[in-house]
Enzyme design. Structure first.
Site, PDB file in Angstrom:
ATOM      1  N   LYS A 183      -7.791  -1.772   7.154  1.00 43.02           N
ATOM      2  CA  LYS A 183      -7.468  -3.017   6.465  1.00 43.02           C
ATOM      3  C   LYS A 183      -5.953  -3.080   6.363  1.00 43.02           C
ATOM      4  O   LYS A 183      -5.326  -2.332   5.622  1.00 43.02           O
ATOM      5  CB  LYS A 183      -8.133  -3.060   5.088  1.00 43.02           C
ATOM      6  N   SER A 236      -0.765   0.944  -4.900  1.00 43.79           N
ATOM      7  CA  SER A 236      -0.373   1.098  -6.294  1.00 43.79           C
ATOM      8  C   SER A 236      -1.513   1.686  -7.112  1.00 43.79           C
ATOM      9  O   SER A 236      -2.700   1.543  -6.774  1.00 43.79           O
ATOM     10  CB  SER A 236       0.025  -0.263  -6.880  1.00 43.79           C
ATOM     11  N   GLU A 257      -4.234   7.663  -2.647  1.00 37.51           N
ATOM     12  CA  GLU A 257      -2.825   8.089  -2.712  1.00 37.51           C
ATOM     13  C   GLU A 257      -2.086   6.935  -3.369  1.00 37.51           C
ATOM     14  O   GLU A 257      -1.940   5.867  -2.794  1.00 37.51           O
ATOM     15  CB  GLU A 257      -2.291   8.394  -1.317  1.00 37.51           C
ATOM     16  N   CYS A 292       6.440   5.829  -2.664  1.00 36.92           N
ATOM     17  CA  CYS A 292       5.792   6.495  -3.793  1.00 36.92           C
ATOM     18  C   CYS A 292       6.330   7.902  -4.007  1.00 36.92           C
ATOM     19  O   CYS A 292       6.107   8.497  -5.059  1.00 36.92           O
ATOM     20  CB  CYS A 292       4.282   6.525  -3.594  1.00 36.92           C
ATOM     21  N   GLU A 394       6.952   2.769 -12.329  1.00 31.47           N
ATOM     22  CA  GLU A 394       7.351   2.777 -10.924  1.00 31.47           C
ATOM     23  C   GLU A 394       7.960   1.424 -10.566  1.00 31.47           C
ATOM     24  O   GLU A 394       7.264   0.409 -10.509  1.00 31.47           O
ATOM     25  CB  GLU A 394       6.157   3.072 -10.023  1.00 31.47           C
TER      26      GLU A 394
END
Length: 497
Positions: A183, A236, A257, A292, A394
């Protein structure tokens, strides 16, 4: 519609289902825009829907029995052939990455394309390691295990480094005998569609499929679909929670992840030129901080706080922010208007927080060529405290917060005082300090005296709300893309007749 100067003509990029290029069952298309040129359309992709997910799952399920039944050397040969074509087309992938994601060609897009090649070769090399064990259970028992593929894997990919993240998942899943549905991210789908094209030149129809469309539609449908055996998601933490809840509702396999707010801890004995270069790399500013694993919380010992901050801001301030397609650019563009505005909000808050000061940057560009795209400049805040919002959330932009420390136990406590636990960086020439700190920091991926260091074969993944599962390694492939079957056979004794 604005045409980007020097970019390929706007074209339609179909999805890939069952070895063929296809549009969506909806017959609708969505524009893909260039982050470096606001509202400049570079392509159109299908606006996929649930019917397209059904088609892709059916194709992947139909191709699974034959693909899993292949001798591992056949799967390895196919992965190596894919790697060879990817290598021959490295520059094509790199330029498309720069155009699609806004990542600078020299510092990010090209390394990402070469990493993808290496990952396909690595997993081709370990395809024969998908093997079980035999238990010594006596002369009348044959007890052994088989590691069998899970089936259909849905790989939900992010926009920040789509090729690299696809390379973490796709060759591992294929080497273990699974079939795959990729995707692609809404904002950066083109390189994934090109990867699907290459894969389908070397694999049976249906083994690798690729869908485009809204994550809330395609991603949700994949996580919910009973024909998808595993969901592998990178993105996220907020979105990951939703994907996990949907997949868990039907007890599907999953790996996640997710985000990170990663500490970079500098001891006073670590100060040299290599430290400054390493901190620059760890900041991920050459990826616009859209990583990340960015070391975005900089813990500097109070004895060297001013010196390191001064040297680092000089280094970061010299980075050239500009057109991602320009070889001279160190930093490219933020992915889209929404993310650009989010970063601007954090900058505004940082400047308005008592005690904090922007020693570098602190504002979005307000004039000049950078206004043509979604650009942000490197920003470093001093005087931060670990409980400030800019030190806890973040930001996913080129923003670094510097926090002083004095006591080792205190800095480790601050480093661990976060919901995240993906990466950490420790800088010390004292082996005891370096390793004791690395062992106590709650993170799945710790670098000592380096800002990069990721290589094929190492396990990669997070603690706490940074995710579950591991990738990039043989161990990650076996744990993430196979399941164990125990077989016990009772043997009759040898006849004397």
């Amino acid at each position: 519609m604005t045409q980007v100067q020097g970019a390929p003509a706007v074209r339609d990029w179909p999805m890939w289902i069952n070895g063929e290029e296809v549009g969506s069952a909806s017959a609708q298309w969505r524009n893909v825009e260039n982050p470096a040129r606001r509202e400049a359309v570079i392509a159109r992709v299908p606006a996929g829907n649930e019917a397209d997910v059904d088609r892709a799952v059916a194709a992947a399920r139909a191709s699974f029995p034959a693909w899993r039944a292949q001798h591992f050397s056949g799967r390895a040969k196919a992965l190596l052939a894919i790697a060879d074509e990817l290598e021959a087309r490295t520059e094509e992938f790199a330029e498309l990455t720069a155009l699609d994601t806004g990542n600078a060609l020299r510092t990010q897009a090209r390394p990402e394309a070469t990493t993808m090649v290496s990952m396909f070769r690595y997993f081709a090399g370990v395809a024969g390691e998908v093997k079980g064990t035999t238990l010594p259970a006596g002369e009348n028992q044959l007890q052994y295990t088989r590691l069998e593929p899970l089936g259909v894997v849905a790989a939900i990919l992010p926009w920040n480094s789509p090729l690299m993240i696809a390379a973490f998942k796709i060759p591992a899943a294929l080497a273990a005998g699974n079939t795959v549905i990729m995707k692609a991210a809404d904002d950066a789908p083109l390189t994934i569609l090109l990867l699907a094209q290459v894969c389908n030149r070397h694999l049976p129809a249906g083994v690798v499929n690729a869908l485009t469309g809204r994550g809330s539609v395609i991603g949700e449908a994949l996580a919910h679909h009973p024909g998808v055996d595993k969901v592998s998601f990178t993105g996220s933490t907020e979105v990951g929670r939703g994907v996990a809840a949907t997949a868990a509702g039907r007890l599907a396999h999953m790996s996640l992840e997710l985000g990170g707010k990663n500490p970079s801890i500098v001891f006073p004995d670590a100060v040299d030129d290599e430290l400054i270069d390493g901190l620059l790399l760890a900041s991920r500013f050459t990826r616009q901080g859209q990583s990340c694993t960015a070391g975005s919380r900089l813990f500097l010992h109070e004895d060297i706080y001013d010196e390191v901050l001064a040297r680092l801001t000089t280094k970061l301030g010299a980075l050239k922010v500009g057109d991602p397609m320009d070889e001279a650019s160190d930093m490219g563009a933020i992915i889209n208007a929404k993310q650009h505005a989010s970063i601007t909000g954090y900058l505004d808050e940082g400047r308005g927080t008592p005690g904090m000061k922007a020693v570098l940057g602190g504002n979005a560009p307000t004039e000049g060529a950078l206004m043509e795209g979604y650009y942000h400049l490197p920003t470093v805040f001093s005087g931060a405290q670990n409980d400030f919002r800019v030190a806890q959330e973040e930001i996913f932009g080129p923003v670094l917060v510097a926090i002083p420390w004095k006591n080792t136990a205190d800095v480790i406590a601050m480093a661990n005082d976060t919901n995240y636990g993906l990466a950490a960086y420790v800088w010390s020439h004292n082996l005891d300090d370096a390793l004791n700190t690395a062992h106590q920091v709650q993170a799945g991926w710790v670098q000592v005296n380096q800002g990069g260091g990721q290589v094929m074969g190492q396990s990669y993944g997070g603690y706490k709300q940074s995710g579950m599962g591991r990738e990039v390694s043989l161990e990650g492939m076996l744990a993430g893309f196979t399941q164990t079957k125990q077989i016990n056979v009772r043997l009759r004794g040898v006849s004397n007749g």
